[in-house]
Write an enzyme that holds these catalytic residues in place. Structure first.
Site, PDB file in Angstrom:
ATOM      1  N   TYR A  51     -38.207  22.231 -44.930  1.00 14.71           N
ATOM      2  CA  TYR A  51     -37.631  20.594 -44.821  1.00 14.71           C
ATOM      3  C   TYR A  51     -39.027  19.867 -44.640  1.00 14.71           C
ATOM      4  CZ  TYR A  51     -33.220  23.623 -44.101  1.00 14.71           C
ATOM      5  OH  TYR A  51     -32.127  24.119 -44.925  1.00 14.71           O
ATOM      6  N   GLY A 198     -22.396  23.682 -45.699  1.00 10.93           N
ATOM      7  CA  GLY A 198     -21.267  22.716 -46.712  1.00 10.93           C
ATOM      8  C   GLY A 198     -20.058  22.782 -45.683  1.00 10.93           C
ATOM      9  N   PRO A 199     -19.604  22.542 -45.376  1.00 10.43           N
ATOM     10  CA  PRO A 199     -17.926  22.705 -45.286  1.00 10.43           C
ATOM     11  C   PRO A 199     -17.505  21.341 -45.915  1.00 10.43           C
ATOM     12  CG  PRO A 199     -19.715  22.353 -43.467  1.00 10.43           C
ATOM     13  CD  PRO A 199     -20.187  22.446 -44.664  1.00 10.43           C
ATOM     14  N   ALA A 201     -18.317  20.377 -48.160  1.00 14.07           N
ATOM     15  CA  ALA A 201     -19.032  19.947 -50.041  1.00 14.07           C
ATOM     16  C   ALA A 201     -19.355  18.614 -50.863  1.00 14.07           C
ATOM     17  CB  ALA A 201     -17.458  20.176 -51.011  1.00 14.07           C
ATOM     18  N   GLY A 203     -19.471  16.043 -49.907  1.00 11.83           N
ATOM     19  CA  GLY A 203     -18.666  14.798 -49.132  1.00 11.83           C
ATOM     20  C   GLY A 203     -18.066  14.952 -50.163  1.00 11.83           C
ATOM     21  N   LYS A 208     -14.365   9.850 -48.512  1.00 12.22           N
ATOM     22  CA  LYS A 208     -15.116   9.165 -49.669  1.00 12.22           C
ATOM     23  C   LYS A 208     -14.687  10.534 -51.016  1.00 12.22           C
ATOM     24  CE  LYS A 208     -17.906   5.988 -47.521  1.00 12.22           C
ATOM     25  NZ  LYS A 208     -19.939   5.825 -47.294  1.00 12.22           N
TER      26      LYS A 208
END
Length: 306
Positions: A51, A198-199, A201, A203, A208
């Site tokens: 990262y 990524g729970p 997905a 956003g 939203k």
């Protein structure tokens, strides 16, 4: 905040954790986000040497200075990069893993890593050599436990059979239910925990959601078409209330399976931390609602990533 045991280890992590990839490169902003997470009861921070080519680990290290005992710290290795050079390549060799742990320790300003994870992998890798590297690092005391970050069922099975991994990090959400088909029960049966990345997905499983579908899913998402994504988000939004947002529902959904240790969310602002932590005050997910959610989405299987 509830804490869950990671496999057979003595690590107990908060049921939601902070993935730091989205922190950015502003040290002050990164510290504010991490401080808010820790002050809210989150104790698991997940980073990786890749990262921002090490800068993310440096920001995390500075942010937790003086609070190391409050943190279960996870980082990852396997993507071979060199300072000042563009790009990277996959390198799960023993020599690379053992050399890079020293660099991660330096950047993180700590003398041990709680959970060291292989950052990917394929079935063609020298898996025995990779495992040997992690086992030696445990014996040397520089890492407490190790795991893998992988969605590949065949790779996961190899590590389950051959290694002492305590965890697998994988993408898992209401829109990506692939783990339910092949790996969640396998890992639970072998006392290996799951960290769900990524729970929400990207956003699309938040308040939203419809806006994010327009931004992220114009060409579809996994095996879903854009039209399917739009319809599913609209249907899921009907379950959101003042007492339980869609974001809270989405986090509760992935945490439902007993293999789960923590759902890992990313945040680029303090406000995003707060919106995820709000799930702690949400109404519990009932059996009936869990079933209804599964009827709106559909299980899909791993095809390309085996």
């Amino acid at each position: 905040m509830n804490k869950r045991r990671v496999g057979k280890s003595d690590l107990y992590v908060s049921e939601i954790g902070l993935g730091t990839m989205s922190l950015g490169t502003n040290e002050q902003q990164g510290k504010e986000i991490i401080d808010r997470a820790l002050d809210s009861g989150i104790n698991y921070l997940d980073t990786a040497d890749l990262y921002d080519f090490g800068q993310n680990e440096e920001i995390v290290g500075k942010a937790i200075k003086g609070r190391r005992e409050d943190v279960i710290l996870g980082t990852k290795v396997g993507n071979h990069w060199e300072p000042g050079k563009e790009g990277w390549y996959w390198d799960p060799s023993k020599s690379y893993i053992k050399s890079q742990v020293k660099e991660s320790l330096r950047r993180l300003q700590t003398d041990y890593i709680d959970l060291y994870q292989l950052h990917g992998g394929t079935i063609e890798d020298p898996i025995d050599e990779t495992i040997e590297a992690f086992e030696e690092l445990v014996q040397e005391g520089v890492i407490r436990y190790y795991g893998i970050s992988s969605i590949r069922p065949n790779v996961i099975r190899e590590f389950v059979e051959k290694s002492n991994i305590v965890s697998v990090m994988m993408q898992y959400s209401l829109f990506d239910r692939r783990p339910e088909e092949e790996v969640l029960d396998l890992l639970h049966d072998n006392h290996i925990s799951v960290f769900a990345r990524g729970p929400v997905a990207k956003g699309m499983l938040s308040n939203k959601g419809e806006q994010k579908v327009e931004e992220k899913a114009q060409n579809g998402y996994l095996t879903y078409s854009y039209e399917e994504m739009k319809e599913m988000v609209q249907n899921l939004q009907t379950f959101a209330t003042d007492d339980r947002s869609l974001q809270a529902i989405s986090l509760q959904y992935v945490l439902r399976h007993p293999a789960l240790a923590s759902a890992i969310f990313g945040a680029s602002s303090v406000e995003q931390v707060d919106s995820n932590v709000a799930m702690l005050d949400a109404l519990d997910l009932t059996d009936n609602l869990y079933t209804q959610l599964q009827q709106i989405t559909r299980p899909i299987v791993y095809q390309k990533h085996r």
